[in-house]
Design a protein around this motif. Structure first.
Motif, PDB file in Angstrom:
ATOM      1  N   GLU A 167      26.544 -63.204 -34.254  1.00  0.00           N
ATOM      2  CA  GLU A 167      26.498 -61.952 -35.016  1.00  0.00           C
ATOM      3  C   GLU A 167      25.089 -61.378 -35.063  1.00  0.00           C
ATOM      4  OE1 GLU A 167      29.075 -60.408 -36.101  1.00  0.00           O
ATOM      5  OE2 GLU A 167      30.538 -61.975 -35.606  1.00  0.00           O
ATOM      6  N   ASP A 168      24.115 -62.120 -34.529  1.00  0.00           N
ATOM      7  CA  ASP A 168      22.719 -61.669 -34.538  1.00  0.00           C
ATOM      8  C   ASP A 168      22.513 -60.649 -33.412  1.00  0.00           C
ATOM      9  OD1 ASP A 168      20.018 -61.289 -34.636  1.00  0.00           O
ATOM     10  OD2 ASP A 168      19.465 -63.393 -34.343  1.00  0.00           O
ATOM     11  N   PRO A 169      22.152 -59.423 -33.712  1.00  0.00           N
ATOM     12  CA  PRO A 169      21.962 -58.410 -32.667  1.00  0.00           C
ATOM     13  C   PRO A 169      20.901 -58.790 -31.635  1.00  0.00           C
ATOM     14  CG  PRO A 169      22.031 -57.400 -34.843  1.00  0.00           C
ATOM     15  CD  PRO A 169      21.937 -58.875 -35.062  1.00  0.00           C
ATOM     16  N   ALA A 170      19.941 -59.638 -32.038  1.00  0.00           N
ATOM     17  CA  ALA A 170      18.890 -60.036 -31.104  1.00  0.00           C
ATOM     18  C   ALA A 170      19.376 -61.080 -30.111  1.00  0.00           C
ATOM     19  CB  ALA A 170      17.687 -60.575 -31.869  1.00  0.00           C
ATOM     20  N   VAL A 171      20.532 -61.674 -30.368  1.00  0.00           N
ATOM     21  CA  VAL A 171      21.048 -62.750 -29.523  1.00  0.00           C
ATOM     22  C   VAL A 171      22.375 -62.385 -28.873  1.00  0.00           C
ATOM     23  CG1 VAL A 171      21.817 -65.159 -29.512  1.00  0.00           C
ATOM     24  CG2 VAL A 171      19.871 -64.481 -30.932  1.00  0.00           C
ATOM     25  N   HIS A 172      23.176 -61.592 -29.557  1.00  0.00           N
ATOM     26  CA  HIS A 172      24.545 -61.314 -29.124  1.00  0.00           C
ATOM     27  C   HIS A 172      24.603 -60.738 -27.706  1.00  0.00           C
ATOM     28  CE1 HIS A 172      28.777 -60.154 -29.479  1.00  0.00           C
ATOM     29  NE2 HIS A 172      28.421 -59.018 -28.906  1.00  0.00           N
ATOM     30  N   VAL A 173      25.589 -61.207 -26.943  1.00  0.00           N
ATOM     31  CA  VAL A 173      25.836 -60.733 -25.580  1.00  0.00           C
ATOM     32  C   VAL A 173      27.240 -60.137 -25.518  1.00  0.00           C
ATOM     33  CG1 VAL A 173      26.211 -61.466 -23.191  1.00  0.00           C
ATOM     34  CG2 VAL A 173      24.238 -62.322 -24.464  1.00  0.00           C
ATOM     35  N   ASP A 174      27.350 -58.960 -24.925  1.00  0.00           N
ATOM     36  CA  ASP A 174      28.650 -58.279 -24.856  1.00  0.00           C
ATOM     37  C   ASP A 174      29.533 -58.817 -23.737  1.00  0.00           C
ATOM     38  OD1 ASP A 174      27.812 -56.675 -26.928  1.00  0.00           O
ATOM     39  OD2 ASP A 174      27.123 -55.056 -25.618  1.00  0.00           O
ATOM     40  N   GLU A 175      28.937 -59.088 -22.585  1.00  0.00           N
ATOM     41  CA  GLU A 175      29.711 -59.497 -21.420  1.00  0.00           C
ATOM     42  C   GLU A 175      29.077 -60.708 -20.758  1.00  0.00           C
ATOM     43  OE1 GLU A 175      30.837 -56.169 -18.766  1.00  0.00           O
ATOM     44  OE2 GLU A 175      29.885 -54.859 -20.246  1.00  0.00           O
ATOM     45  N   LEU A 176      29.915 -61.425 -20.009  1.00  0.00           N
ATOM     46  CA  LEU A 176      29.436 -62.598 -19.262  1.00  0.00           C
ATOM     47  C   LEU A 176      29.967 -62.532 -17.842  1.00  0.00           C
ATOM     48  CD1 LEU A 176      28.171 -65.399 -18.887  1.00  0.00           C
ATOM     49  CD2 LEU A 176      30.257 -66.388 -19.867  1.00  0.00           C
ATOM     50  N   TYR A 177      29.041 -62.585 -16.881  1.00  0.00           N
ATOM     51  CA  TYR A 177      29.400 -62.612 -15.468  1.00  0.00           C
ATOM     52  C   TYR A 177      28.950 -63.937 -14.857  1.00  0.00           C
ATOM     53  CZ  TYR A 177      30.383 -57.590 -15.674  1.00  0.00           C
ATOM     54  OH  TYR A 177      30.906 -56.358 -15.985  1.00  0.00           O
ATOM     55  N   LEU A 178      29.725 -64.409 -13.921  1.00  0.00           N
ATOM     56  CA  LEU A 178      29.438 -65.679 -13.246  1.00  0.00           C
ATOM     57  C   LEU A 178      29.238 -65.418 -11.757  1.00  0.00           C
ATOM     58  CD1 LEU A 178      29.264 -68.771 -13.227  1.00  0.00           C
ATOM     59  CD2 LEU A 178      31.755 -68.844 -13.089  1.00  0.00           C
ATOM     60  N   VAL A 179      28.088 -65.828 -11.239  1.00  0.00           N
ATOM     61  CA  VAL A 179      27.777 -65.664  -9.818  1.00  0.00           C
ATOM     62  C   VAL A 179      27.645 -67.052  -9.195  1.00  0.00           C
ATOM     63  CG1 VAL A 179      26.217 -64.701  -8.099  1.00  0.00           C
ATOM     64  CG2 VAL A 179      26.559 -63.511 -10.280  1.00  0.00           C
ATOM     65  N   GLY A 180      28.581 -67.400  -8.332  1.00  0.00           N
ATOM     66  CA  GLY A 180      28.568 -68.694  -7.660  1.00  0.00           C
ATOM     67  C   GLY A 180      29.047 -68.555  -6.239  1.00  0.00           C
ATOM     68  N   THR A 181      29.357 -69.672  -5.621  1.00  0.00           N
ATOM     69  CA  THR A 181      29.807 -69.678  -4.229  1.00  0.00           C
ATOM     70  C   THR A 181      31.183 -70.330  -4.150  1.00  0.00           C
ATOM     71  OG1 THR A 181      27.515 -69.890  -3.508  1.00  0.00           O
ATOM     72  CG2 THR A 181      29.223 -70.316  -1.867  1.00  0.00           C
ATOM     73  N   ARG A 182      32.121 -69.641  -3.570  1.00  0.00           N
ATOM     74  CA  ARG A 182      33.478 -70.159  -3.436  1.00  0.00           C
ATOM     75  C   ARG A 182      33.592 -70.992  -2.168  1.00  0.00           C
ATOM     76  NH1 ARG A 182      39.178 -66.768  -2.897  1.00  0.00           N
ATOM     77  NH2 ARG A 182      40.527 -68.605  -2.795  1.00  0.00           N
ATOM     78  N   PHE A 183      34.157 -72.182  -2.306  1.00  0.00           N
ATOM     79  CA  PHE A 183      34.360 -73.083  -1.170  1.00  0.00           C
ATOM     80  C   PHE A 183      35.784 -72.883  -0.653  1.00  0.00           C
ATOM     81  CE2 PHE A 183      35.743 -77.069   0.727  1.00  0.00           C
ATOM     82  CZ  PHE A 183      34.684 -77.383   1.564  1.00  0.00           C
ATOM     83  N   LYS A 184      35.882 -72.316   0.544  1.00  0.00           N
ATOM     84  CA  LYS A 184      37.193 -72.122   1.150  1.00  0.00           C
ATOM     85  C   LYS A 184      37.486 -73.207   2.168  1.00  0.00           C
ATOM     86  CE  LYS A 184      40.156 -68.456   2.954  1.00  0.00           C
ATOM     87  NZ  LYS A 184      40.209 -67.030   3.370  1.00  0.00           N
ATOM     88  N   SER A 185      36.488 -73.597   2.952  1.00  0.00           N
ATOM     89  CA  SER A 185      36.612 -74.693   3.910  1.00  0.00           C
ATOM     90  C   SER A 185      35.209 -75.139   4.286  1.00  0.00           C
ATOM     91  CB  SER A 185      37.388 -74.249   5.155  1.00  0.00           C
ATOM     92  OG  SER A 185      36.638 -73.312   5.908  1.00  0.00           O
ATOM     93  N   ARG A 186      35.139 -76.154   5.136  1.00  0.00           N
ATOM     94  CA  ARG A 186      33.825 -76.616   5.598  1.00  0.00           C
ATOM     95  C   ARG A 186      33.061 -75.531   6.347  1.00  0.00           C
ATOM     96  NH1 ARG A 186      32.806 -82.286   6.608  1.00  0.00           N
ATOM     97  NH2 ARG A 186      34.304 -83.594   5.506  1.00  0.00           N
ATOM     98  N   PHE A 187      33.792 -74.583   6.904  1.00  0.00           N
ATOM     99  CA  PHE A 187      33.158 -73.578   7.759  1.00  0.00           C
ATOM    100  C   PHE A 187      33.116 -72.196   7.121  1.00  0.00           C
ATOM    101  CE2 PHE A 187      35.569 -76.706  10.247  1.00  0.00           C
ATOM    102  CZ  PHE A 187      34.529 -77.326  10.903  1.00  0.00           C
ATOM    103  N   GLN A 188      33.678 -72.066   5.917  1.00  0.00           N
ATOM    104  CA  GLN A 188      33.725 -70.747   5.298  1.00  0.00           C
ATOM    105  C   GLN A 188      33.492 -70.855   3.799  1.00  0.00           C
ATOM    106  OE1 GLN A 188      37.370 -68.639   5.967  1.00  0.00           O
ATOM    107  NE2 GLN A 188      36.537 -66.665   5.346  1.00  0.00           N
ATOM    108  N   GLN A 189      32.376 -70.303   3.353  1.00  0.00           N
ATOM    109  CA  GLN A 189      32.047 -70.201   1.942  1.00  0.00           C
ATOM    110  C   GLN A 189      31.426 -68.824   1.725  1.00  0.00           C
ATOM    111  OE1 GLN A 189      29.888 -72.744   3.622  1.00  0.00           O
ATOM    112  NE2 GLN A 189      31.780 -73.886   3.961  1.00  0.00           N
ATOM    113  N   PHE A 190      31.643 -68.258   0.565  1.00  0.00           N
ATOM    114  CA  PHE A 190      31.060 -66.950   0.320  1.00  0.00           C
ATOM    115  C   PHE A 190      30.735 -66.804  -1.162  1.00  0.00           C
ATOM    116  CE2 PHE A 190      35.665 -66.735   0.431  1.00  0.00           C
ATOM    117  CZ  PHE A 190      35.986 -66.116  -0.774  1.00  0.00           C
TER     118      PHE A 190
END
Length: 304
Positions: free
Chosen positions: A166-189
Motif C-alpha cells: 500500500e506504500d506508494p513509494a514501493v507499490h508496483v502496478d504490473e509485473l512482466y517476466l522476461v526469460g528464455t523458453r526451451f523448446k528443444s536442444r536446437f530451438q530456444q527463444f
C-alpha cells in the motif's frame, strides 16, 4: 624461417589448449541438458494447469476478487520487469537475447509514461545494467542450479510484496517476466509474459464455448483464491527459471561446439602455414648447398 616456425607452433599449441577447454565445456553442457529438460517437463504441467484453472474461475465466477485479477491496477505508474540471465559466460546469445527483449519492453513502457523497476537474476544482466549506471532494484546472483525452486520462491515472495504493498513509494502496478523458453536442444527463444494483472480465459468469437468445471470453495472463494493466486506467480517464475537454465545449457553446448570447430580450423591453418614455412626453409637450404657446389665447381677447386 626458424623463428617463423616457432611462432606457428606456439599458436598451434595455444589453439589446441583452447580446443580442449571448449570441448570439455560442450560435453558438460550436453550432460546437463537432460536433467534440466526433465525439470522443465516436471514443472510445466503444474504451471499451465494452475494458470488455466485460475483463469477459468476468474472468468466464470463472481464470488471473489483479488488484486492480481484487476485489469486496471494503475496507482503509481511503476512497472516491474523480472529479467533472467546467465551467471556465467560461454553461452552464446542466450543472455544478450533476453537483455534485448527486456530493453525493448522497458522502452515501450517508458514511452507510455510508466516507470520501470528492474529485478534481475544472473550476473550477465546485473553487469549489463551496472555498466550503464542503471542498477536494478534487486539482483539474485550468484545462484545454484539445484536450488532454482527455492530461488523462485524467494523471488515470488519479493515481487508479491511490492505488488500488494500500500506504500506508494514501493507499490508496483504490473509485473512482466522476461526469460528464455526451451523448446528443444536446437530451438530456444526469449519471450516476454505479463504475470500481473493476470489474463482471463475467454472463448473465441464464433467458436464453440468450452465447458468449465463447477467449483466449490471451502471455506470460501476469497480465502482459497487468496492462497492460490500467489502460488500461480511462483509457479510461473519457477517454470521460467527451469526453462531458462535448460536453454542456457543448450545455447552453451552449441556455442562451445562452434568454438571447438573454429579452434580446429585455426590448428589446421597454422599447421599448413608451418609446413609451408618448413618446406621453404628446406628449399632454401638445398638451394644454398647447390649454389655452393656450383661455385666450387666453377673455381676449379675440389674438396678433400
Amino acid at each position: 624461417m626458424g623463428a617463423q616456425q616457432r611462432e606457428y607452433k606456439k599458436r598451434i599449441k595455444s589453439a589446441q589448449g583452447m580446443k580442449k577447454i571448449f570441448k570439455a565445456q560442450e560435453m558438460i553442457a550436453a550432460t546437463r541438458i537432460a536433467k534440466a529438460h526433465a525439470r522443465v517437463l516436471a514443472t510445466t504441467p503444474y504451471a499451465d494447469a494452475i494458470s488455466q484453472a485460475i483463469g477459468a474461475v476468474a472468468t466464470h465466477s463472481t464470488d471473489f476478487a483479488h488484486p492480481f485479477l484487476e485489469q486496471d491496477r494503475a496507482q503509481t505508474g511503476r512497472v516491474a520487469i523480472l529479467l533472467i540471465t546467465s551467471d556465467r559466460g560461454m553461452a552464446g546469445s542466450y543472455s544478450p537475447n533476453a537483455i534485448r527483449e527486456a530493453e525493448e519492453l522497458g522502452n515501450s513502457l517508458r514511452d507510455e509514461g510508466k516507470t520501470v523497476d528492474m529485478y534481475i537474476v544472473g550476473r550477465k544482466g546485473d553487469s549489463y545494467y551496472r555498466f550503464r549506471n542503471r542498477p536494478s532494484v534487486k539482483t539474485w546472483t550468484p545462484y545454484k542450479e539445484e536450488e532454482l525452486a527455492l530461488l523462485g520462491h524467494e523471488i515470488a515472495e519479493t515481487l508479491t510484496e511490492v505488488l500488494l504493498s500500500e506504500d506508494p513509494a514501493v507499490h508496483v502496478d504490473e509485473l512482466y517476466l522476461v526469460g528464455t523458453r526451451f523448446k528443444s536442444r536446437f530451438q530456444q527463444f526469449a519471450r516476454v509474459s505479463r504475470l500481473v494483472p493476470m489474463g482471463i480465459v475467454e472463448a473465441e468469437d464464433g467458436g464453440e464455448k468450452p465447458t468449465f468445471p463447477l467449483y466449490e470453495f471451502t471455506p470460501d472463494a476469497e480465502s482459497v483464491m487468496g492462497e492460490l493466486i500467489p502460488r500461480y506467480v511462483e509457479s510461473r517464475i519457477v517454470n521460467t527459471l527451469m526453462q531458462s537454465i535448460a536453454s542456457e545449457h543448450a545455447s552453451r553446448q552449441r556455442a562451445m561446439q562452434t568454438a571447438t570447430d573454429n579452434a580446429q580450423t585455426q590448428i589446421d591453418k597454422f599447421t599448413r602455414l608451418a609446413n609451408t614455412a618448413r618446406q621453404a626453409e628446406i628449399t632454401q637450404e638445398i638451394t644454398e648447398i647447390v649454389g655452393g657446389a656450383d661455385a666450387l665447381s666453377g673455381s676449379g677447386r675440389t674438396e678433400r
